[in-house]
Design an enzyme around this catalytic site. Sequence first.
Site, PDB file in Angstrom:
ATOM      1  N   GLN A   1      -1.216  32.403  17.335  1.00 53.52           N
ATOM      2  CA  GLN A   1      -1.712  31.219  16.668  1.00 53.52           C
ATOM      3  C   GLN A   1      -2.416  29.920  17.881  1.00 53.52           C
ATOM      4  O   GLN A   1      -3.890  29.626  17.567  1.00 53.52           O
ATOM      5  CB  GLN A   1      -1.616  30.473  15.286  1.00 53.52           C
ATOM      6  CG  GLN A   1      -1.658  31.780  14.564  1.00 53.52           C
ATOM      7  CD  GLN A   1      -1.061  31.242  12.716  1.00 53.52           C
ATOM      8  OE1 GLN A   1      -0.012  31.048  12.884  1.00 53.52           O
ATOM      9  NE2 GLN A   1      -1.581  30.840  12.195  1.00 53.52           N
TER      10      GLN A   1
ATOM     11  N   ARG B   1       7.569  22.746  15.106  1.00 49.70           N
ATOM     12  CA  ARG B   1       8.188  24.796  14.746  1.00 49.70           C
ATOM     13  C   ARG B   1       7.100  24.654  15.388  1.00 49.70           C
ATOM     14  O   ARG B   1       5.500  24.905  15.550  1.00 49.70           O
ATOM     15  CB  ARG B   1       7.779  24.656  13.619  1.00 49.70           C
ATOM     16  CG  ARG B   1       9.005  25.736  12.353  1.00 49.70           C
ATOM     17  CD  ARG B   1       8.435  25.749  11.161  1.00 49.70           C
ATOM     18  NE  ARG B   1       7.780  27.770  10.579  1.00 49.70           N
ATOM     19  CZ  ARG B   1       7.228  28.276  10.830  1.00 49.70           C
ATOM     20  NH1 ARG B   1       5.916  27.728  10.239  1.00 49.70           N
ATOM     21  NH2 ARG B   1       7.535  29.595  10.035  1.00 49.70           N
TER      22      ARG B   1
ATOM     23  N   HIS C   1       6.865  35.933  14.321  1.00 54.08           N
ATOM     24  CA  HIS C   1       5.662  35.102  13.095  1.00 54.08           C
ATOM     25  C   HIS C   1       4.234  36.357  13.373  1.00 54.08           C
ATOM     26  O   HIS C   1       3.488  35.965  13.986  1.00 54.08           O
ATOM     27  CB  HIS C   1       5.299  34.282  13.567  1.00 54.08           C
ATOM     28  CG  HIS C   1       4.615  33.405  13.315  1.00 54.08           C
ATOM     29  ND1 HIS C   1       5.293  32.047  12.262  1.00 54.08           N
ATOM     30  CD2 HIS C   1       3.444  33.488  12.320  1.00 54.08           C
ATOM     31  CE1 HIS C   1       4.383  31.077  11.254  1.00 54.08           C
ATOM     32  NE2 HIS C   1       3.111  32.728  11.734  1.00 54.08           N
TER      33      HIS C   1
ATOM     34  N   ASN D   1       9.378  34.738  10.212  1.00 60.57           N
ATOM     35  CA  ASN D   1       8.915  33.667   9.229  1.00 60.57           C
ATOM     36  C   ASN D   1       8.750  35.015   8.162  1.00 60.57           C
ATOM     37  O   ASN D   1       7.524  35.900   8.149  1.00 60.57           O
ATOM     38  CB  ASN D   1       7.561  33.240  10.150  1.00 60.57           C
ATOM     39  CG  ASN D   1       6.393  32.357   9.260  1.00 60.57           C
ATOM     40  OD1 ASN D   1       7.270  31.909   8.465  1.00 60.57           O
ATOM     41  ND2 ASN D   1       5.429  33.500   8.742  1.00 60.57           N
ATOM     42  N   GLU D   2       8.377  33.669   7.230  1.00 58.37           N
ATOM     43  CA  GLU D   2       7.670  34.377   5.491  1.00 58.37           C
ATOM     44  C   GLU D   2       7.937  36.140   5.484  1.00 58.37           C
ATOM     45  O   GLU D   2       6.828  36.750   5.582  1.00 58.37           O
ATOM     46  CB  GLU D   2       5.959  34.908   5.318  1.00 58.37           C
ATOM     47  CG  GLU D   2       5.860  33.707   5.650  1.00 58.37           C
ATOM     48  CD  GLU D   2       4.321  33.402   5.494  1.00 58.37           C
ATOM     49  OE1 GLU D   2       4.091  31.992   4.985  1.00 58.37           O
ATOM     50  OE2 GLU D   2       3.524  33.572   5.772  1.00 58.37           O
TER      51      GLU D   2
ATOM     52  N   ASN E   1       8.080  28.561   3.176  1.00 68.20           N
ATOM     53  CA  ASN E   1       6.576  28.157   2.894  1.00 68.20           C
ATOM     54  C   ASN E   1       5.989  27.886   1.831  1.00 68.20           C
ATOM     55  O   ASN E   1       5.959  28.903   1.073  1.00 68.20           O
ATOM     56  CB  ASN E   1       6.137  29.666   3.753  1.00 68.20           C
ATOM     57  CG  ASN E   1       6.721  30.189   4.706  1.00 68.20           C
ATOM     58  OD1 ASN E   1       7.460  30.492   5.242  1.00 68.20           O
ATOM     59  ND2 ASN E   1       5.795  30.298   5.968  1.00 68.20           N
TER      60      ASN E   1
ATOM     61  N   TYR F   1       2.274  26.608  -0.370  1.00 67.39           N
ATOM     62  CA  TYR F   1       1.601  26.240  -0.276  1.00 67.39           C
ATOM     63  C   TYR F   1       0.794  26.079  -1.796  1.00 67.39           C
ATOM     64  O   TYR F   1      -0.497  25.165  -2.097  1.00 67.39           O
ATOM     65  CB  TYR F   1       0.081  27.380   0.464  1.00 67.39           C
ATOM     66  CG  TYR F   1       0.308  27.344   1.866  1.00 67.39           C
ATOM     67  CD1 TYR F   1      -0.411  26.430   2.632  1.00 67.39           C
ATOM     68  CD2 TYR F   1       1.241  28.298   2.466  1.00 67.39           C
ATOM     69  CE1 TYR F   1      -0.168  26.493   4.028  1.00 67.39           C
ATOM     70  CE2 TYR F   1       1.242  28.744   3.454  1.00 67.39           C
ATOM     71  CZ  TYR F   1       1.069  27.601   4.125  1.00 67.39           C
ATOM     72  OH  TYR F   1       1.148  27.000   5.733  1.00 67.39           O
TER      73      TYR F   1
ATOM     74  N   GLU G   1       6.214  24.889   5.542  1.00 64.13           N
ATOM     75  CA  GLU G   1       4.915  25.436   5.798  1.00 64.13           C
ATOM     76  C   GLU G   1       4.444  25.156   4.690  1.00 64.13           C
ATOM     77  O   GLU G   1       4.882  25.040   3.209  1.00 64.13           O
ATOM     78  CB  GLU G   1       4.271  26.699   6.052  1.00 64.13           C
ATOM     79  CG  GLU G   1       4.512  27.702   7.486  1.00 64.13           C
ATOM     80  CD  GLU G   1       3.621  28.747   7.146  1.00 64.13           C
ATOM     81  OE1 GLU G   1       3.196  28.673   6.733  1.00 64.13           O
ATOM     82  OE2 GLU G   1       4.051  29.437   8.516  1.00 64.13           O
TER      83      GLU G   1
END
Length: 517
Positions: free
Chosen positions: A49, A104, A148, A193-194, A336, A338, A404
């Site tokens: 990213q 991170r 990731h 990740n996730e 994580n 949101y 996150e």
Amino acid sequence: MEPKTSFTLATLLLFILNSHVGVLSGAYQYSRSDFPADFVFGSGTSAYQVEGAAYEDGRTASIWDTFAHDGYAHGENGDVACDGYHKYKEDVQLMVETGLDAYRFSISWSRLIPNGRGPVNPKGLDYYNNLINELISNGIQPHVTLHHYDLPQALEDEYEGWLSRDVVRDFTDYADVCFREFGDRVLYWTTVNEANVFAFSGYDTGNSPPQRCSPPFCTTNSIRGNSTFEAYLVGHHILLAHSSAVTLYRTKYRDQQRGFVGISVFTLGFTPQTNKEEDVVATQRARDFFIGWIMEPLIYGDYPISMKKNAGARIPTFTSCESKQVKGSYDFIGVNHYQNVNVSDDYGALNIKLRDFNADMAVNFIYDQDLFSNSEFSVTPWGLQQELDKFKLLYGNPPIFIVENGQRTASNSSLLDLSRVKYFHGYIGAVLDALRNGSNVKGYFAWSFMDVFELLDGYRSSYGLYYVDRNDPELKRYPKLSAKWYKHFLIGRTSSIELVENEKDSSLVSDLGHLFQ
Ligand SMILES: *[C@@H]1O[C@H](CO)[C@@H](O)[C@H](O)[C@H]1NC(C)=O
Ligand SMILES: *[C@@H]1O[C@H](CO)[C@@H](O)[C@H](O)[C@H]1NC(C)=O
Ligand SMILES: *[C@@H]1O[C@H](CO)[C@@H](O)[C@H](O)[C@H]1NC(C)=O
Ligand SMILES: *[C@@H]1O[C@H](CO)[C@@H](O)[C@H](O)[C@H]1NC(C)=O
């Protein structure tokens, strides 16, 4: 795009906030010193990213490169991204400027080991050594993620990546290289990740790499795969690879390096749509399928009962040896988070012959905002507080880093991201509430440090504290209001929303003046 003068910005902010006092009236005042002294505040990105330099210095493609180049992110890709590969020094200065304790980031496996296994790429090694040294010499603690969404494409081609048990061996070898080369300076490692969303959306709905699914479950035009069971198999291999890396760290590195290894899970603030018994039970089932899927093996050595019941033979079984290895294989859990989701019962789905992960879960998810459009996430921080409470009650209150949390908005060159300030203010407050109520939270990472290439939205949505001007060949970074708010909070002042709310506070104008210099 010219940042406006301090006076204009401060006046404008006052105006906006004054007209929203009702919205903010539930908020309360807190400051950094309300958190434990060793509580870590940071921000994050991930390799694909932010780095760019996708074809430079020996890096090869990952499954995320392939996903983007197949057009799944609005035809955009991370070839250049934020050019973090070349700009890491100035980015570390921005982190210092923002007052971060920790950063991170993730290591690109295919930059470090271009074929996924075998020889290490010396240029990749240099890059991560340089980044880590730059962080440490500036007093910023590195928190490193190993995977990731970016498995080397070479391993996808060779044996279908996470679908094959071979990945356990290759992931462990990759982790070994990272621990050996960087573990003298890196103390916090997240393996995957996730893990839950990577398996679910990559192999059931097919809308993230490696875009596998089978009709009628595909949400994209991809048709390679088998939604009926691949997500479960991949989840299983992730748990085996993760626990194998943890075992390696504990036997070979921990005594010397004294670090911590965890895994991250994507959470939602699960809420029953009504208070009917079946919706309440459905909400627990949704939590089992999403979070218990990863957490229960780590805590108890096996999958949740509701999953085994509904998925039957399609969910793999741990041998007693594997179960022992997985159980307890974490030093912390990365969370994580949101937004919230309402859950209603859909048990009838289980009678339909064709089934996938979603149908086995037998719930309907009702979102305030579409997860898959670039609408703005609402500010409902009680959902995070409630989930942290569930980790305390259901999963033995493990040490947690919020790895996150952030607000998606449409990309916008305006630096006045007031809604993001309200979002951070609300969610950091929720973390404090959870902490005061006995949750074992150790740190918080705002997503994302700057506007990066997003998995589903490309560059159309943004979460960043810093705006990246994509029309400028230099990709110059500009602090948004949220970066200034975070800094203001981190340097020990009261959370600034409260300051501006209290108009009679004489320090208000000077504080804001300072904030917008
Ligand atoms: C998917 O796998 C299941 C279980 O192995 C099998 O019964 C089914 O036929 C497969 N479906 C497809 C589309 O290959
Ligand atoms: C979700 O449920 C809450 C009540 O628990 C309700 O206020 C809200 O409107 C619901 N959201 C949707 C999208 O139905
Ligand atoms: C960008 O932000 C400004 C100021 O908040 C707003 O007026 C405008 O509608 C936004 N543009 C887009 C494309 O969202
Ligand atoms: C605090 O924790 C208790 C026990 O887990 C829970 O019942 C309660 O709802 C929590 N309170 C808040 C405000 O989260």
